[in-house]
Write an enzyme that holds these catalytic residues in place. Structure first.
Site, PDB file in Angstrom:
ATOM      1  N   ASP A 106      -7.827  10.678  59.131  1.00 40.71           N
ATOM      2  CA  ASP A 106      -8.623  10.675  57.859  1.00 40.71           C
ATOM      3  C   ASP A 106      -7.867  10.166  56.664  1.00 40.71           C
ATOM      4  O   ASP A 106      -8.535   9.267  56.041  1.00 40.71           O
ATOM      5  CB  ASP A 106      -8.904  12.283  57.471  1.00 40.71           C
ATOM      6  N   THR A 108      -5.826   7.401  56.993  1.00 40.86           N
ATOM      7  CA  THR A 108      -6.109   5.832  57.115  1.00 40.86           C
ATOM      8  C   THR A 108      -7.787   5.366  56.839  1.00 40.86           C
ATOM      9  O   THR A 108      -7.794   4.555  56.304  1.00 40.86           O
ATOM     10  CB  THR A 108      -5.884   5.564  58.977  1.00 40.86           C
ATOM     11  N   ILE A 129      -3.646  14.104  66.896  1.00 39.48           N
ATOM     12  CA  ILE A 129      -3.586  15.233  67.919  1.00 39.48           C
ATOM     13  C   ILE A 129      -4.172  16.395  67.147  1.00 39.48           C
ATOM     14  O   ILE A 129      -4.212  17.436  67.994  1.00 39.48           O
ATOM     15  CB  ILE A 129      -1.841  15.553  68.185  1.00 39.48           C
ATOM     16  N   ASP A 130      -4.507  16.375  65.906  1.00 37.09           N
ATOM     17  CA  ASP A 130      -4.975  17.510  65.259  1.00 37.09           C
ATOM     18  C   ASP A 130      -6.575  17.619  65.818  1.00 37.09           C
ATOM     19  O   ASP A 130      -7.062  18.996  65.426  1.00 37.09           O
ATOM     20  CB  ASP A 130      -5.097  17.361  63.777  1.00 37.09           C
ATOM     21  N   MET A 172       1.698  21.809  65.384  1.00 37.67           N
ATOM     22  CA  MET A 172       0.990  21.001  64.217  1.00 37.67           C
ATOM     23  C   MET A 172      -0.347  21.332  64.103  1.00 37.67           C
ATOM     24  O   MET A 172      -0.898  22.151  64.842  1.00 37.67           O
ATOM     25  CB  MET A 172       1.517  19.553  64.801  1.00 37.67           C
ATOM     26  N   GLU A 224       0.534  25.164  61.822  1.00 38.40           N
ATOM     27  CA  GLU A 224       1.246  24.928  60.639  1.00 38.40           C
ATOM     28  C   GLU A 224       0.684  25.283  59.448  1.00 38.40           C
ATOM     29  O   GLU A 224       1.271  25.603  58.403  1.00 38.40           O
ATOM     30  CB  GLU A 224       1.994  23.576  60.703  1.00 38.40           C
ATOM     31  N   ARG A 268      11.603  35.983  67.390  1.00 31.86           N
ATOM     32  CA  ARG A 268      12.001  34.671  67.006  1.00 31.86           C
ATOM     33  C   ARG A 268      10.859  33.632  67.171  1.00 31.86           C
ATOM     34  O   ARG A 268      10.006  33.781  67.460  1.00 31.86           O
ATOM     35  CB  ARG A 268      12.938  34.279  68.452  1.00 31.86           C
ATOM     36  N   ARG A 277       3.877  15.323  69.509  1.00 36.10           N
ATOM     37  CA  ARG A 277       3.259  13.922  69.233  1.00 36.10           C
ATOM     38  C   ARG A 277       3.549  12.938  70.272  1.00 36.10           C
ATOM     39  O   ARG A 277       3.111  11.795  70.255  1.00 36.10           O
ATOM     40  CB  ARG A 277       3.581  13.415  67.831  1.00 36.10           C
TER      41      ARG A 277
END
Ligand code: F6P
Length: 352
Positions: A106, A108, A129-130, A172, A224, A268, A277
């Protein structure tokens, strides 16, 4: 005709497959010269533009390779000031570029849209990758990233089980939870937390405590961009002028600190980071990226500038870049995968 090709934003498995496909399609047409632009729009921002001709041999043997042979940047912003903008305009003229194929997310696409004002015509190819670009139900790179995260979840599960731990795995996927959602389902996560649904800490505590009585371990897959109700995003850093000024990361650690005092099990966190990526694209992503590159070349040859390749209802098409700039495709709250996840007992961290 002179056609530039660049890759902008974060890298992504499948970029080389697009570069190869668009370049070979244009060369085969016979009337096109292709120039590779280095490091996204950064390659056009300096007095000496950084470009190199792309011949058949340059793009042979790169289909399976992760990353991008052209280099990329997710901080270069040609719209940052008037002087930079003018420099880009001059470079486009000097190089005699008729159009640039901009392969990116988005950020770019927003830059591609903005650069029309200095005469830079673009054809966009969505990558991330999103999987969060509007009008693109499946972006290449996503399938590879889902495989990587799923594999990581499987590895985490065996150690979680052995130590009777609560393991939080952070993925991500800045503002959209597609990666956490599909990987979480494929990797058998017990709790999946997405940017689209603010999580309720009490719900997560309850699910983990119940599992302490039975399975004795819990896997939490968290995007994330997820956050606890009433709190704000966990920002790792801010980068001035960048088209993506906010870098996220670390919410998995925040959740661990909130959760640990309420549980007997050790909690953890693993932040998967850039491993998601990297690597070679899956066969699915290689095919999709090749199709996108081929379609972008057709748009160039038809003179359909200012458009981005799309994938909707399984059909490849195109849409005006202006319709995509500054938008995101989030997981709809009634999406079938969310409904299914709830029905099979995966917690989405919702209250109640
Ligand atoms: O947009 C793709 C993406 O991988 C996001 O999921 C993530 O937030 C961001 O890029 C990370 O960027 P960087 O490489 O600058 O840390």
């Amino acid at each position: 005709m002179r056609v530039g090709v660049l890759t902008g934003g974060g890298d992504c498995p499948g970029l080389n497959a697009v570069i190869r496909s668009v370049t070979k399609s244009l060369i085969n047409h016979g009337q096109c010269e292709v120039l590779g632009i280095a490091d996204g729009f950064e390659g056009l921002m300096e007095a000496q533009p950084r470009v190199k001709p792309l011949y058949w041999d340059e793009v042979s043997g790169i289909l399976h390779m992760g990353g991008t042979v052209l280099g990329t940047s997710n901080s270069a912003n040609p719209l940052r000031d008037a002087a930079t903008l003018e420099q880009v305009g001059r470079n486009v003229q000097t190089l005699g570029l008729d159009v640039v194929v901009a392969i990116g997310g988005d950020g770019t696409m927003s830059l591609a849209h903005g650069l029309a004002q200095v005469g830079l015509q673009c054809v966009g190819v969505p990558k991330t990758i999103d999987n969060d670009i509007a009008h693109c139900e499946r972006s290449f790179g996503f399938d590879t990233a889902v495989s990587t995260v799923t594999e990581s979840l499987r590895r985490i599960e065996s150690t979680a089980n052995s130590h009777h731990r609560v393991m939080i795995v952070e993925t991500m996927g800045r503002h959209a939870g597609w990666l956490a959602l599909e990987s979480g389902i494929a990797g058998a996560a017990d709790i999946i937390l997405l940017p689209e649904i603010d999580y309720d800490l009490q719900t997560i505590i309850r699910v983990c405590q119940e599992r302490e009585q039975r399975q004795r371990y819990t896997i939490i897959c968290i995007g994330e961009g997820a956050k606890e109700s009433g709190t704000s995003l966990t920002v790792r850093e801010r980068i001035e002028y960048s088209p993506d000024p906010v870098r996220l990361g670390g919410v998995g650690h925040v959740l661990r600190e909130r959760l640990q005092p309420h549980l007997k099990s050790e909690v953890r966190t693993t932040v998967l980071g850039h491993v998601q990526r990297g690597g070679d694209p899956t066969p699915f992503d290689r095919v999709l990226a090749t199709q996108f590159g081929h379609h972008a070349a057709q748009l160039v040859l038809q003179g359909s500038y200012g458009r981005m390749v799309t994938l909707e209802r399984g059909v490849i098409g195109s849409v005006a870049i202006s319709q995509v700039a500054n938008t995101q495709r989030q997981v709809p709250l009634q999406h079938g995968l969310l409904v299914m996840a709830r029905d099979i007992g995966i917690s989405l961290g919702e209250a109640g």
